[in-house]
Write a protein that holds these residues in place. Structure first.
Motif, short mmCIF file in Angstrom:
data_model
loop_
_atom_site.label_atom_id
_atom_site.label_comp_id
_atom_site.label_asym_id
_atom_site.label_seq_id
_atom_site.Cartn_x
_atom_site.Cartn_y
_atom_site.Cartn_z
N ALA A 46 0.84 -1.20 0.00
CA ALA A 46 0.00 0.00 0.00
C ALA A 46 0.88 1.25 0.00
O ALA A 46 1.76 1.39 0.83
N GLY A 47 0.64 2.11 -0.99
CA GLY A 47 1.44 3.31 -1.12
C GLY A 47 2.45 3.24 -2.26
O GLY A 47 2.98 4.27 -2.69
N ASP A 48 2.72 2.02 -2.75
CA ASP A 48 3.61 1.87 -3.91
C ASP A 48 2.97 2.46 -5.15
O ASP A 48 1.73 2.50 -5.26
N PRO A 49 3.77 2.89 -6.14
CA PRO A 49 3.20 3.40 -7.39
C PRO A 49 2.35 2.34 -8.08
O PRO A 49 2.74 1.18 -8.16
N PHE A 50 1.19 2.74 -8.56
CA PHE A 50 0.29 1.82 -9.25
C PHE A 50 0.81 1.59 -10.66
O PHE A 50 1.08 2.53 -11.40
N GLU A 51 0.97 0.30 -11.03
CA GLU A 51 1.54 0.00 -12.34
C GLU A 51 0.57 -0.63 -13.32
O GLU A 51 0.94 -0.97 -14.45
N GLY A 52 -0.67 -0.79 -12.93
CA GLY A 52 -1.66 -1.32 -13.86
C GLY A 52 -2.53 -2.40 -13.25
O GLY A 52 -2.25 -2.91 -12.17
N ILE A 53 -3.59 -2.73 -13.95
CA ILE A 53 -4.50 -3.79 -13.51
C ILE A 53 -3.78 -5.13 -13.59
O ILE A 53 -3.10 -5.43 -14.56
N GLY A 54 -3.91 -5.93 -12.54
CA GLY A 54 -3.23 -7.22 -12.50
C GLY A 54 -4.17 -8.37 -12.82
O GLY A 54 -5.32 -8.38 -12.38
N ILE A 55 -3.70 -9.33 -13.58
CA ILE A 55 -4.44 -10.55 -13.88
C ILE A 55 -3.61 -11.73 -13.40
O ILE A 55 -2.44 -11.87 -13.77
N VAL A 56 -4.20 -12.58 -12.56
CA VAL A 56 -3.49 -13.75 -12.05
C VAL A 56 -3.50 -14.83 -13.13
O VAL A 56 -4.55 -15.43 -13.41
N LEU A 57 -2.36 -15.09 -13.73
CA LEU A 57 -2.24 -16.12 -14.76
C LEU A 57 -1.99 -17.49 -14.15
O LEU A 57 -2.38 -18.52 -14.70
N LEU A 58 -1.33 -17.48 -13.00
CA LEU A 58 -0.96 -18.72 -12.32
C LEU A 58 -0.73 -18.43 -10.85
O LEU A 58 -0.21 -17.37 -10.51
N GLY A 59 -1.13 -19.36 -9.98
CA GLY A 59 -0.88 -19.19 -8.57
C GLY A 59 -2.02 -18.54 -7.81
O GLY A 59 -3.16 -18.51 -8.28
N GLU A 60 -1.69 -17.99 -6.63
CA GLU A 60 -2.71 -17.40 -5.76
C GLU A 60 -2.12 -16.21 -5.00
O GLU A 60 -0.97 -16.26 -4.56
N VAL A 61 -2.91 -15.15 -4.86
CA VAL A 61 -2.48 -13.97 -4.13
C VAL A 61 -3.55 -13.56 -3.13
O VAL A 61 -4.70 -14.01 -3.21
N MET A 62 -3.16 -12.72 -2.20
CA MET A 62 -4.09 -12.22 -1.18
C MET A 62 -3.97 -10.71 -1.09
O MET A 62 -2.86 -10.16 -1.10
N ILE A 63 -5.12 -10.04 -1.03
CA ILE A 63 -5.15 -8.58 -0.89
C ILE A 63 -5.43 -8.25 0.56
O ILE A 63 -6.43 -8.71 1.13
N THR A 64 -4.55 -7.48 1.18
CA THR A 64 -4.71 -7.13 2.59
C THR A 64 -4.57 -5.63 2.80
O THR A 64 -4.04 -4.91 1.96
N LYS A 65 -5.05 -5.18 3.95
CA LYS A 65 -4.93 -3.76 4.31
C LYS A 65 -4.85 -3.66 5.82
O LYS A 65 -5.47 -4.45 6.54
N GLU A 66 -4.10 -2.70 6.30
CA GLU A 66 -4.01 -2.48 7.74
C GLU A 66 -5.03 -1.44 8.17
O GLU A 66 -5.22 -0.44 7.48
N ASN A 67 -5.70 -1.71 9.31
CA ASN A 67 -6.64 -0.73 9.83
C ASN A 67 -5.89 0.31 10.66
O ASN A 67 -4.67 0.28 10.76
N ALA A 68 -6.64 1.23 11.27
CA ALA A 68 -6.02 2.32 12.01
C ALA A 68 -5.17 1.84 13.18
O ALA A 68 -4.21 2.49 13.59
N ALA A 69 -5.51 0.65 13.70
CA ALA A 69 -4.76 0.10 14.84
C ALA A 69 -3.54 -0.69 14.39
O ALA A 69 -2.78 -1.21 15.21
N GLY A 70 -3.33 -0.80 13.09
CA GLY A 70 -2.18 -1.53 12.57
C GLY A 70 -2.42 -3.00 12.39
O GLY A 70 -1.48 -3.77 12.11
N ASN A 71 -3.66 -3.45 12.56
CA ASN A 71 -3.99 -4.86 12.39
C ASN A 71 -4.32 -5.16 10.93
O ASN A 71 -4.97 -4.37 10.26
N ARG A 72 -3.88 -6.33 10.45
CA ARG A 72 -4.13 -6.71 9.06
C ARG A 72 -5.56 -7.18 8.87
O ARG A 72 -6.08 -7.96 9.65
N VAL A 73 -6.18 -6.70 7.82
CA VAL A 73 -7.52 -7.13 7.45
C VAL A 73 -7.44 -7.72 6.05
O VAL A 73 -6.93 -7.08 5.12
#
Length: 230
Positions: A46-73
């Motif tokens: 989060a905060g990195d430069p956006f480089e484009g829409i991603g398409i998963v061709l192979l494998g598995e990924v997870m999208i996460t975000k930290e809340n105000a308390a610093g906990n991962r959601v």
């Protein structure tokens, strides 16, 4: 370069109703970039430069975000043929709003957003179809995010668990089903404590509402489960 991934891309919602010949011509215009990652690597923080829409061709990924308390959601887990980054691709933002982590070795195709909505160099007849597909994807994702907000608004842990399991039942259309999240991931998704969630699920088992083994759940008493939802 792209031929290896043709069969996969034809199943991606972004290229719905576009045939193989049209797809090959379109990829020449879109000029996507393909990157490969190992399990445990981070595709974007989060905060990195956006480089484009991603398409998963192979494998598995997870999208996460930290809340105000610093906990991962955990926002979502994505497998082969899934898309991410589409919600910010056409906004004023130029950085990733969330973190993308690799769960299994994966290959990702990145497409610059301006290539999708911009004029087509080859005047592809299917480019309009591509844009309509993109609008459909964004609309569906907005509905999913709205559902996530609804979960956050539920105050009772039992109600959150029951709501989630009932939704999984409706998807599977059978009383026994497997969920895609492990216990830690489910706790993050519901925004609750893992130990407290596990205790609540165990209580629901003792009360004859459900049974479970690892990621497999069985609804024993549907009426009692529904009664848990206010």
């Amino acid at each position: 370069m792209y031929k290896k991934w043709t069969s996969t891309l034809l199943k991606v919602e972004l290229f719905r109703n576009i045939n193989e010949l049209e797809l090959n011509g379109m990829l020449t215009c879109l000029k996507p970039k393909i990157s490969h990652y190992k399990k445990g690597e981070t595709i974007a923080i989060a905060g990195d430069p956006f480089e484009g829409i991603g398409i998963v061709l192979l494998g598995e990924v997870m999208i996460t975000k930290e809340n105000a308390a610093g906990n991962r959601v955990i926002l979502t887990k994505l497998q082969k043929e899934s898309i991410f980054g589409e919600m910010i691709a056409f906004s004023h933002m130029n950085t990733w709003p969330a973190t993308v982590v690799v769960l299994e070795d994966c290959s990702i195709m990145f497409i610059e957003s301006n290539k999708i909505v911009g004029s087509c160099e080859q005047s592809c007849n299917s480019h309009t179809t591509l844009i309509l597909n993109m609008l459909r994807i964004i609309s569906k994702k907005a509905l999913v995010l709205n559902r996530k907000v609804e979960y956050l608004a539920i105050k009772s842990m039992r109600e959150k668990i029951s709501t989630f399991l009932l939704e999984q039942f409706n998807i599977a259309e059978k009383n026994t089903f497997m969920i895609a999240l492990n216990r830690n991931e489910l706790a993050d998704f519901l925004n609750v404590s893992r130990p407290s969630m596990s205790r609540e699920i165990a209580k629901m088992k003792d009360e004859g509402i459900l049974d479970y083994y690892k990621s497999t759940f069985k609804i024993i008493n549907m009426e009692l489960l529904k009664d848990c939802i206010g």
